[in-house]
Design a protein around this motif. Sequence first.
Motif, PDB file in Angstrom:
ATOM      1  N   VAL A  16       6.350  11.646  29.234  1.00  0.00           N
ATOM      2  CA  VAL A  16       7.335  12.153  30.196  1.00  0.00           C
ATOM      3  C   VAL A  16       6.648  12.859  31.364  1.00  0.00           C
ATOM      4  CG1 VAL A  16       7.766  14.413  29.099  1.00  0.00           C
ATOM      5  CG2 VAL A  16       9.577  13.293  30.409  1.00  0.00           C
ATOM      6  N   TYR A  17       5.483  13.458  31.120  1.00  0.00           N
ATOM      7  CA  TYR A  17       4.779  14.172  32.194  1.00  0.00           C
ATOM      8  C   TYR A  17       4.279  13.189  33.263  1.00  0.00           C
ATOM      9  CZ  TYR A  17       4.965  18.029  28.889  1.00  0.00           C
ATOM     10  OH  TYR A  17       5.398  18.987  28.014  1.00  0.00           O
ATOM     11  N   ALA A  18       3.682  12.109  32.832  1.00  0.00           N
ATOM     12  CA  ALA A  18       3.199  11.106  33.787  1.00  0.00           C
ATOM     13  C   ALA A  18       4.364  10.450  34.514  1.00  0.00           C
ATOM     14  CB  ALA A  18       2.353  10.055  33.075  1.00  0.00           C
ATOM     15  N   GLN A  19       5.445  10.167  33.803  1.00  0.00           N
ATOM     16  CA  GLN A  19       6.604   9.531  34.411  1.00  0.00           C
ATOM     17  C   GLN A  19       7.214  10.430  35.489  1.00  0.00           C
ATOM     18  OE1 GLN A  19       9.688   8.278  31.673  1.00  0.00           O
ATOM     19  NE2 GLN A  19      11.163   8.013  33.325  1.00  0.00           N
ATOM     20  N   ALA A  20       7.430  11.707  35.168  1.00  0.00           N
ATOM     21  CA  ALA A  20       8.019  12.637  36.133  1.00  0.00           C
ATOM     22  C   ALA A  20       7.087  12.870  37.322  1.00  0.00           C
ATOM     23  CB  ALA A  20       8.348  13.963  35.449  1.00  0.00           C
ATOM     24  N   THR A  21       5.789  12.890  37.062  1.00  0.00           N
ATOM     25  CA  THR A  21       4.812  13.065  38.134  1.00  0.00           C
ATOM     26  C   THR A  21       4.822  11.872  39.074  1.00  0.00           C
ATOM     27  OG1 THR A  21       3.432  14.489  36.757  1.00  0.00           O
ATOM     28  CG2 THR A  21       2.345  13.398  38.609  1.00  0.00           C
ATOM     29  N   ALA A  22       4.880  10.670  38.518  1.00  0.00           N
ATOM     30  CA  ALA A  22       4.939   9.459  39.343  1.00  0.00           C
ATOM     31  C   ALA A  22       6.231   9.432  40.161  1.00  0.00           C
ATOM     32  CB  ALA A  22       4.839   8.214  38.470  1.00  0.00           C
ATOM     33  N   GLU A  23       7.338   9.820  39.552  1.00  0.00           N
ATOM     34  CA  GLU A  23       8.614   9.850  40.271  1.00  0.00           C
ATOM     35  C   GLU A  23       8.561  10.841  41.432  1.00  0.00           C
ATOM     36  OE1 GLU A  23      11.516  10.627  37.222  1.00  0.00           O
ATOM     37  OE2 GLU A  23      11.341   8.600  36.388  1.00  0.00           O
ATOM     38  N   LEU A  24       7.962  12.002  41.208  1.00  0.00           N
ATOM     39  CA  LEU A  24       7.863  12.997  42.274  1.00  0.00           C
ATOM     40  C   LEU A  24       6.945  12.504  43.386  1.00  0.00           C
ATOM     41  CD1 LEU A  24       8.711  15.786  43.304  1.00  0.00           C
ATOM     42  CD2 LEU A  24       6.694  16.713  42.125  1.00  0.00           C
ATOM     43  N   GLY A  25       5.811  11.922  43.025  1.00  0.00           N
ATOM     44  CA  GLY A  25       4.901  11.371  44.037  1.00  0.00           C
ATOM     45  C   GLY A  25       5.570  10.291  44.864  1.00  0.00           C
ATOM     46  N   CYS A  26       6.320   9.424  44.218  1.00  0.00           N
ATOM     47  CA  CYS A  26       7.061   8.370  44.910  1.00  0.00           C
ATOM     48  C   CYS A  26       8.112   8.978  45.834  1.00  0.00           C
ATOM     49  CB  CYS A  26       7.703   7.450  43.876  1.00  0.00           C
ATOM     50  SG  CYS A  26       8.611   6.065  44.588  1.00  0.00           S
ATOM     51  N   PHE A  27       8.833   9.963  45.351  1.00  0.00           N
ATOM     52  CA  PHE A  27       9.844  10.653  46.160  1.00  0.00           C
ATOM     53  C   PHE A  27       9.213  11.244  47.411  1.00  0.00           C
ATOM     54  CE2 PHE A  27      12.057  14.624  47.245  1.00  0.00           C
ATOM     55  CZ  PHE A  27      13.334  14.144  47.508  1.00  0.00           C
ATOM     56  N   PHE A  28       8.082  11.926  47.235  1.00  0.00           N
ATOM     57  CA  PHE A  28       7.402  12.501  48.399  1.00  0.00           C
ATOM     58  C   PHE A  28       7.059  11.410  49.416  1.00  0.00           C
ATOM     59  CE2 PHE A  28       5.563  16.413  45.989  1.00  0.00           C
ATOM     60  CZ  PHE A  28       6.752  17.098  46.164  1.00  0.00           C
ATOM     61  N   GLY A  29       6.474  10.324  48.944  1.00  0.00           N
ATOM     62  CA  GLY A  29       6.102   9.232  49.837  1.00  0.00           C
ATOM     63  C   GLY A  29       7.296   8.658  50.570  1.00  0.00           C
ATOM     64  N   GLU A  30       8.389   8.456  49.856  1.00  0.00           N
ATOM     65  CA  GLU A  30       9.605   7.904  50.460  1.00  0.00           C
ATOM     66  C   GLU A  30      10.226   8.853  51.480  1.00  0.00           C
ATOM     67  OE1 GLU A  30      11.918   7.132  46.969  1.00  0.00           O
ATOM     68  OE2 GLU A  30      11.004   5.153  46.655  1.00  0.00           O
ATOM     69  N   GLN A  31      10.048  10.146  51.270  1.00  0.00           N
ATOM     70  CA  GLN A  31      10.619  11.155  52.167  1.00  0.00           C
ATOM     71  C   GLN A  31       9.703  11.487  53.345  1.00  0.00           C
ATOM     72  OE1 GLN A  31      13.830  12.387  51.767  1.00  0.00           O
ATOM     73  NE2 GLN A  31      13.864  10.788  50.213  1.00  0.00           N
ATOM     74  N   GLY A  32       8.541  10.865  53.389  1.00  0.00           N
ATOM     75  CA  GLY A  32       7.590  11.146  54.463  1.00  0.00           C
ATOM     76  C   GLY A  32       6.877  12.475  54.295  1.00  0.00           C
ATOM     77  N   ILE A  33       6.799  12.951  53.054  1.00  0.00           N
ATOM     78  CA  ILE A  33       6.108  14.202  52.746  1.00  0.00           C
ATOM     79  C   ILE A  33       4.690  13.869  52.325  1.00  0.00           C
ATOM     80  CG2 ILE A  33       6.033  16.184  51.181  1.00  0.00           C
ATOM     81  CD1 ILE A  33       9.140  15.860  51.018  1.00  0.00           C
ATOM     82  N   ASP A  34       3.730  14.502  52.982  1.00  0.00           N
ATOM     83  CA  ASP A  34       2.329  14.304  52.643  1.00  0.00           C
ATOM     84  C   ASP A  34       1.960  15.162  51.441  1.00  0.00           C
ATOM     85  OD1 ASP A  34       2.179  12.709  54.904  1.00  0.00           O
ATOM     86  OD2 ASP A  34       1.205  14.244  56.121  1.00  0.00           O
TER      87      ASP A  34
END
Length: 186
Positions: A16-34
């Motif tokens: 669950v830690y890797a999954q949530a981390t990947a989801e957050l990283g993807c969210f940041f990328g999609e939102q234009g957050i570096d």
Amino acid sequence: MKIAVFCGSSMGVDPVYAQATAELGCFFGEQGIDVVYGGGNVGLMGTVAQACLDAGGNVYGVIPEALQEKEIAHPSLTELKVVADMHERKAEMARLADAFVALPGGAGTLEEIFEAWTWAQLGYHTKPCAFYNTNGYYEPLKDMISTMTTSGFLKLDYADMLIHTDNPQDLLSAIQSYVSPRQKWS
């Protein structure tokens, strides 16, 4: 916006830690957050960086010379800065970041977010600090922070300045609406 992410150089035992981390990283990328992070390609560090990159985001790594090989520096970052030591790493990450987020991790993760939080209390910066509470990971820490407050070692304003969430949109909203409390010694 650039968000410094502090997290484990391992994956933890629960996927669950890797999954949530990947989801957050993807969210940041999609939102234009570096993402600004430690520069490694291992553990949750590598997961958040790769997920952000895969979603079209920019990722800035800062890695000490001594860890460049141990943490296996990520080969595909927007930019990787190699620095002399951990002190320089944290200072550079703080300089680059508009906010700080701790994902699950070990002693290094806590040390990094606690330093950022302490600097905020002292007025060295006015940037938000957050704990991304995947799977309730930071619940015991929330209890400890409450104990610090009720025992008279931490003012409520400085406990309340911390963001606690496990939802990407809630995290971003809290960061965007953050108002720094008054400086500790003012």
